[in-house]
Enzyme design. Structure first.
Site, mmCIF file in Angstrom:
data_model
loop_
_atom_site.group_PDB
_atom_site.id
_atom_site.type_symbol
_atom_site.label_atom_id
_atom_site.label_comp_id
_atom_site.label_asym_id
_atom_site.label_seq_id
_atom_site.Cartn_x
_atom_site.Cartn_y
_atom_site.Cartn_z
ATOM 1 N N GLY A 72 0.810 -1.214 0.000
ATOM 2 C CA GLY A 72 0.000 0.000 0.000
ATOM 3 C C GLY A 72 0.842 1.262 0.000
ATOM 4 C CB SER A 73 3.841 2.308 1.915
ATOM 5 O OG SER A 73 3.274 2.077 3.181
ATOM 6 C CG ASN A 152 -5.560 4.201 8.694
ATOM 7 O OD1 ASN A 152 -5.896 5.212 8.087
ATOM 8 N ND2 ASN A 152 -4.515 4.171 9.487
ATOM 9 C CD GLN A 180 -7.447 -0.441 7.135
ATOM 10 O OE1 GLN A 180 -8.256 -1.290 7.475
ATOM 11 N NE2 GLN A 180 -6.186 -0.478 7.511
ATOM 12 C CB SER A 200 -1.936 -3.283 1.120
ATOM 13 O OG SER A 200 -0.929 -4.034 1.760
ATOM 14 C CG HIS A 202 -0.198 -6.498 5.106
ATOM 15 N ND1 HIS A 202 -0.350 -6.075 6.403
ATOM 16 C CD2 HIS A 202 0.220 -5.424 4.405
ATOM 17 C CE1 HIS A 202 -0.017 -4.785 6.474
ATOM 18 N NE2 HIS A 202 0.329 -4.379 5.277
ATOM 19 C CB THR A 238 12.276 -10.492 -10.979
ATOM 20 O OG1 THR A 238 13.385 -10.297 -11.848
ATOM 21 C CG2 THR A 238 11.708 -11.892 -11.172
ATOM 22 C CB CYS A 326 2.136 3.767 11.025
ATOM 23 S SG CYS A 326 1.384 2.559 9.956
HETATM 24 C C1 LIG Z 1 -1.862 -0.239 5.974
HETATM 25 C C2 LIG Z 1 -2.210 0.956 5.188
HETATM 26 C C3 LIG Z 1 -1.329 1.481 4.228
HETATM 27 C C4 LIG Z 1 0.049 0.905 4.005
HETATM 28 O O1 LIG Z 1 0.002 -0.356 3.396
HETATM 29 P P1 LIG Z 1 1.297 -1.312 3.464
HETATM 30 O O2 LIG Z 1 0.964 -2.452 2.559
HETATM 31 O O3 LIG Z 1 1.452 -1.726 4.882
HETATM 32 O O4 LIG Z 1 2.436 -0.521 2.961
HETATM 33 C C5 LIG Z 1 -1.724 2.580 3.509
HETATM 34 N N1 LIG Z 1 -2.925 3.135 3.700
HETATM 35 C C6 LIG Z 1 -3.811 2.672 4.607
HETATM 36 C C7 LIG Z 1 -5.149 3.321 4.737
HETATM 37 C C8 LIG Z 1 -3.490 1.563 5.383
HETATM 38 O O5 LIG Z 1 -4.352 1.118 6.284
#
Ligand SMILES: *Cc1c(COP(=O)(O)O)cnc(C)c1O
Length: 393
Positions: A72-73, A152, A180, A200, A202, A238, A326
């Site tokens: 996500g980042s 989030n 989210q 993302s 996870h 890759t 975070c």
């Molecule tokens: C967790 C999160 C991210 C970051 O995602 P990662 O895969 O951990 O880098 C970005 N935005 C929101 C709203 C999130 O909850």
């Protein structure tokens, strides 16, 4: 209860066994590089293509509009920095909200140091962005609006369709951080007028270190990671084939099970919210009462420190969070809770509990009892609470 009760699904989620099962062969026997011409490579190219299609289907997008990233980042960074670079001839102004994830806010600060101007739009007491303020902030040099799909910390779902309409009316691109929301609420990028969307793996019962950016066909936005020609020349490196297979499967499962899964989460969430508000004195719910993520509950308990509450909950076997994973470890109260108008003192006593459909009512009952007990214990040690009780006699 002698097992761990996991109520921090907004921080991360376990990878589902079905997802892991599909990923496993790509670590060992099917290890080929998707760019290789022999079939060991080509079958992995197929696996990547299938994952892209699965995700596109859940979003109402086309497969060639999905670009895999490392999470996500990265997707947020890419969307903002590459749009700024690609459209800087048109203008240097970006609009976002005050309650974004730091992947957006810190990227905006980075861009501000490089000559871009950023407007941070206010939210109301429920965390809903002020649409009139958003529209009024648009100038001829505005190139991008980036507003998260759902927050989030407090779970509030933003008026995405309305933002999409405003962006379109003024010819401005619209990016949404849906990390989210993806898999939790129905999203159709075409119907909602979304030009770019981050997600993302996870946060979706998939693996960590994999995400994607949806980019509408025709955008000028260039590569963010330079190197080979992977991802149609827009994201070198890759491919993380096991991760890509994992996020594809996780997205498909999330889409298929969404209605049933989230109905169960909403029932448990509302049970939790109603009992906490009724049974813990001076408790408040943060975020919109109805328009919130199906699994999110976020409270403030006056006169206590969120961090102490979390430690006591941990000793009771309960995983929660004071806001965003975070920001924990820093002593500043959450920027989201301040943006909805809470005083520092109250914002410090926050607790976010984010459920999954694997939680049971029995677990939630135990959590409610534990919260009640711990909040009472912490308040009884608090001189502030003692004064408050004295003054209110
Ligand atoms: C967790 C999160 C991210 C970051 O995602 P990662 O895969 O951990 O880098 C970005 N935005 C929101 C709203 C999130 O909850």
């Amino acid at each position: 209860m002698n097992k761990t009760i996991y109520l921090d699904n907004a921080a991360t989620t376990p990878t589902k066994p079905e997802v892991l099962q599909e990923m496993l062969p790509y670590f060992t026997e099917s290890f080929g590089n998707p760019s290789s011409v022999y079939s060991l490579g080509q079958q992995n190219k197929q696996a990547v293509a299938q994952a892209r299609e699965r995700i596109a289907k859940v979003l109402g997008a086309q497969a060639n509009e999905i670009y895999f990233t490392a999470g996500g980042s990265e997707s947020d960074n890419w969307a903002l920095k590459a749009t700024a670079e690609a459209y800087k001839d048109k203008g240097n102004h970006i609009i976002t909200s005050k309650i974004e994830h730091h992947a957006i806010l810190h990227t905006c600060e980075y861009l501000e140091k490089r000559g871009f101007e950023v407007s941070y739009i206010d939210v109301d007491e429920n965390g809903v962005i002020k649409l009139d303020e958003l529209e009024a902030a648009i100038r001829p040099e505005t190139i991008l609006i980036s507003v998260m799909f759902a927050n989030n910390e407090i779970g509030t779902i933003e008026p995405i369709k309305e933002i999409g309409e405003i962006a379109k009316k003024h010819g401005v691109l619209f990016h949404t951080d849906a990390v989210q929301a993806f898999g939790q609420v129905p999203i159709n990028v075409k119907e909602l007028g979304i030009d770019m969307l981050s997600a993302s793996g996870h946060k979706l019962n998939g693996p960590k270190g994999i995400g994607f950016l949806y980019m509408k066909k025709g955008l000028k936005v260039k590569s963010f990671v330079h190197g080979g020609q992977q991802e149609r020349g827009r994201r070198a490196g890759t491919e993380n084939v096991p991760g890509i297979v994992g996020i594809g499967k996780a997205a498909e499962l999330a889409g298929e099970t969404m209605a049933e899964r989230t109905a169960k989460e909403v029932e448990l969430r509302d049970y939790l919210i109603n009992r906490i508000l009724a049974e813990v004195p001076y408790a408040r719910l943060n975020g919109h009462r109805e328009n919130r993520l199906p699994n999110n509950a976020n409270f403030c308990f006056r006169f206590i420190e969120g961090e102490s509450l979390l430690m006591w909950l941990d000793m009771a076997g309960i995983c929660g969070s004071s806001g965003s994973a975070c920001t924990s470890g820093s002593l500043d109260p959450s920027h989201v809770l301040l943006a909805i108008g809470l005083e520092h003192e109250i914002a410090h006593g926050s607790l976010r509990l984010t459920l999954s459909d694997a939680n049971t009512k029995e677990e939630i009952d135990y959590v409610i009892d534990s919260v009640k007990e711990i909040v009472e214990k912490l308040r009884n040690m608090s001189p502030l609470y003692e004064d408050f009780v004295k003054n209110n006699k």
